[in-house]
Design an enzyme around this catalytic site. Structure first.
Site, mmCIF file in Angstrom:
data_model
loop_
_atom_site.group_PDB
_atom_site.id
_atom_site.type_symbol
_atom_site.label_atom_id
_atom_site.label_comp_id
_atom_site.label_asym_id
_atom_site.label_seq_id
_atom_site.Cartn_x
_atom_site.Cartn_y
_atom_site.Cartn_z
ATOM 1 N N ASP A 43 3.228 -2.371 7.916
ATOM 2 C CA ASP A 43 3.918 -1.556 6.908
ATOM 3 C C ASP A 43 3.125 -0.282 6.634
ATOM 4 O OD1 ASP A 43 6.013 -1.722 4.425
ATOM 5 O OD2 ASP A 43 4.128 -0.827 3.774
ATOM 6 N N TYR A 48 1.312 7.757 3.366
ATOM 7 C CA TYR A 48 -0.034 7.181 3.557
ATOM 8 C C TYR A 48 -0.864 8.031 4.523
ATOM 9 C CZ TYR A 48 2.220 2.898 1.727
ATOM 10 O OH TYR A 48 2.922 1.980 0.983
ATOM 11 N N LYS A 73 8.222 4.578 5.579
ATOM 12 C CA LYS A 73 8.980 4.979 4.379
ATOM 13 C C LYS A 73 9.057 6.494 4.310
ATOM 14 C CE LYS A 73 6.552 1.164 2.159
ATOM 15 N NZ LYS A 73 5.207 1.243 2.752
ATOM 16 N N HIS A 106 11.136 5.661 -0.146
ATOM 17 C CA HIS A 106 9.948 5.183 -0.860
ATOM 18 C C HIS A 106 10.124 5.100 -2.377
ATOM 19 C CE1 HIS A 106 5.356 5.062 0.001
ATOM 20 N NE2 HIS A 106 5.640 4.292 -1.024
HETATM 21 N N1 LIG Z 1 6.358 0.802 -1.575
HETATM 22 C C1 LIG Z 1 5.358 1.120 -2.366
HETATM 23 O O1 LIG Z 1 5.479 1.944 -3.287
HETATM 24 C C2 LIG Z 1 4.037 0.464 -2.132
HETATM 25 C C3 LIG Z 1 3.026 0.563 -3.112
HETATM 26 C C4 LIG Z 1 1.825 -0.088 -2.874
HETATM 27 C C5 LIG Z 1 1.637 -0.824 -1.705
HETATM 28 N N2 LIG Z 1 2.635 -0.885 -0.756
HETATM 29 C C6 LIG Z 1 2.480 -1.657 0.512
HETATM 30 O O2 LIG Z 1 2.048 -2.980 0.186
HETATM 31 C C7 LIG Z 1 0.823 -3.253 0.865
HETATM 32 C C8 LIG Z 1 -0.012 -4.222 0.064
HETATM 33 O O3 LIG Z 1 -0.263 -3.728 -1.247
HETATM 34 P P1 LIG Z 1 -1.669 -3.165 -1.738
HETATM 35 O O4 LIG Z 1 -2.461 -2.771 -0.555
HETATM 36 O O5 LIG Z 1 -1.413 -2.154 -2.770
HETATM 37 O O6 LIG Z 1 -2.328 -4.391 -2.500
HETATM 38 P P2 LIG Z 1 -2.651 -5.944 -2.211
HETATM 39 O O7 LIG Z 1 -2.311 -6.309 -0.807
HETATM 40 O O8 LIG Z 1 -2.070 -6.726 -3.322
HETATM 41 O O9 LIG Z 1 -4.207 -5.987 -2.412
HETATM 42 C C9 LIG Z 1 -5.104 -5.348 -1.569
HETATM 43 C C10 LIG Z 1 -6.505 -5.575 -2.158
HETATM 44 O O10 LIG Z 1 -6.850 -6.964 -2.085
HETATM 45 C C11 LIG Z 1 -8.089 -7.119 -1.355
HETATM 46 N N3 LIG Z 1 -7.918 -8.336 -0.549
HETATM 47 C C12 LIG Z 1 -7.076 -8.524 0.485
HETATM 48 N N4 LIG Z 1 -7.159 -9.791 0.946
HETATM 49 C C13 LIG Z 1 -8.094 -10.416 0.182
HETATM 50 C C14 LIG Z 1 -8.618 -11.732 0.179
HETATM 51 N N5 LIG Z 1 -8.182 -12.654 1.043
HETATM 52 N N6 LIG Z 1 -9.561 -12.040 -0.735
HETATM 53 C C15 LIG Z 1 -10.002 -11.108 -1.628
HETATM 54 N N7 LIG Z 1 -9.538 -9.839 -1.662
HETATM 55 C C16 LIG Z 1 -8.590 -9.496 -0.765
HETATM 56 C C17 LIG Z 1 -8.214 -5.872 -0.525
HETATM 57 O O11 LIG Z 1 -9.579 -5.566 -0.336
HETATM 58 P P3 LIG Z 1 -10.217 -5.209 1.118
HETATM 59 O O12 LIG Z 1 -9.296 -4.225 1.798
HETATM 60 O O13 LIG Z 1 -11.547 -4.625 0.753
HETATM 61 O O14 LIG Z 1 -10.330 -6.514 1.847
HETATM 62 C C18 LIG Z 1 -7.565 -4.812 -1.417
HETATM 63 O O15 LIG Z 1 -8.486 -4.364 -2.401
HETATM 64 C C19 LIG Z 1 0.211 -1.869 1.032
HETATM 65 O O16 LIG Z 1 -0.865 -1.832 1.942
HETATM 66 C C20 LIG Z 1 1.412 -1.061 1.425
HETATM 67 O O17 LIG Z 1 1.710 -1.265 2.800
HETATM 68 C C21 LIG Z 1 3.818 -0.256 -0.971
#
Ligand SMILES: NC(=O)c1ccc[n+]([C@@H]2O[C@H](COP(=O)([O-])OP(=O)(O)OC[C@H]3O[C@@H](n4cnc5c(N)ncnc54)[C@H](OP(=O)(O)O)[C@@H]3O)[C@@H](O)[C@H]2O)c1
Length: 295
Positions: A43, A48, A73, A106
């Site tokens: 994704d 990004y 997106k 988005h």
């Molecule tokens: N459509 C939108 O508006 C929107 C907004 C936000 C996100 N997104 C999408 O959703 C994806 C995921 O959301 P997100 O990146 O915001 O947040 P998330 O996946 O909820 O959390 C990511 C965080 O969790 C940590 N983490 C990951 N796996 C872990 C584990 N097993 N144990 C402990 N910590 C862990 C990561 O740290 P490390 O990287 O240091 O491991 C990072 O700090 C994004 O990458 C993006 O593709 C979309």
């Protein structure tokens, strides 16, 4: 891997890898690691600024295109029919692929209807296998699902144990729009990785809080795209198909719901202004870099 079937019959992995906040420098390595760990769904987004690095990793992996599921997106400054169409063609070029599996709008701001019509046409031309929306709260989702020629197949919204989107999911279910969670861990906000309820559930299955959260999403039928830059965590986050939460576990997690965003609300006009400013700033930067190129 388990799959969900979208309303148009396209199969989408229920678990993928997200690259928000993965820098340009790290992105190619991270996506290569994710593919090595076993992810097949990636994704990304125009905003990004790492579509090209995702594309490089895809090409270098040698994995057959049909085994991959690539989401991107369209960002708000590319809304309106013509700009959206041009931006999707640019995403295809950067991603170095012939088609995108899922293209989302988005944000629900500016001329998203014009942009949606461009996605509808690109979908019918076969350049997009599925089209959807992101951050469309129930009112906006029902609007576009009702008035658009082609109904969105996916709505990607903030979803995690502290903001479970129970009501919003009911509306999406009613319209056949698949819910996809962004921030499936809430980026760890509100102490989610250390939450005692999640820890106690995890202890029963020798699983981490991260794995419990992902399993909970999956059992609700919510598509997840956790992000990590660490290979061990990528592998950990993928290892959630060998156990199942009981009804009791699911109910205990339901009780954690605070029914509000851990980030921001799209209903808040201050937040909308923040987005508007961001779009205007980026336009200015874009215009000034174009001017420089002309010199
Ligand atoms: N459509 C939108 O508006 C929107 C907004 C936000 C996100 N997104 C999408 O959703 C994806 C995921 O959301 P997100 O990146 O915001 O947040 P998330 O996946 O909820 O959390 C990511 C965080 O969790 C940590 N983490 C990951 N796996 C872990 C584990 N097993 N144990 C402990 N910590 C862990 C990561 O740290 P490390 O990287 O240091 O491991 C990072 O700090 C994004 O990458 C993006 O593709 C979309």
């Amino acid at each position: 891997m388990e799959y969900v079937t979208l309303s148009n019959g396209v199969k989408m992995p229920i678990l993928g890898y997200g690259v928000y906040q993965v820098t340009k420098d790290e992105c190619e390595r991270c996506v290569a690691d994710a593919l090595k760990a076993g992810y097949r769904s990636i994704d990304t987004a125009q905003s990004y600024f790492n579509e090209e690095e995702v594309g490089n990793a895809i090409v270098r992996s040698g994995i057959p295109r049909e085994d991959l599921f690539i989401t991107s997106k369209v960002w708000v400054e590319h809304y309106g029919y013509d700009a959206c169409r041009a931006s999707v063609l640019e995403s295809l070029r950067k991603l170095q692929i012939e088609y995108i599996d899922l293209m989302l709008l988005h944000q629900p701001f500016s001329d998203y209807y014009g942009a949606w019509r461009a996605l509808e046409d690109l979908y019918e031309e076969g350049k997009l296998r599925a089209i959807g929306i992101s951050n469309f709260y129930p009112d906006r989702m029902v609007d576009i699902a009702s008035f658009a020629r082609i109904r969105p197949m996916v709505n990607q919204v903030e979803t995690h144990p502290l903001n479970q989107q129970i009501e919003a999911k009911k509306w999406m279910d009613k319209y056949g729009v698949r819910i996809e969670a962004w921030a499936p861990f809430g980026e760890g906000r509100g102490g989610l990785f250390e939450n005692e309820v999640l820890k106690a559930i995890g202890a029963k299955y020798s699983k981490t809080t991260a794995q419990v959260m992902l399993r909970w999403h999956i059992q609700r039928g919510v598509v997840v795209i956790p992000k990590s830059t660490h290979y061990e965590r990528m592998a950990e986050n993928l290892n959630v198909f060998d156990f199942a939460l009981t009804d009791e576990d699911m109910t205990a997690i339901t009780a954690l719901d605070q029914k509000q965003s851990s980030f921001f609300s799209h209903y808040d006009p201050n937040m909308v202004e923040w987005f508007v400013n961001m779009v205007e700033e980026r336009k200015k930067q874009h215009d000034s870099s174009k001017e420089k190129k002309n010199w």
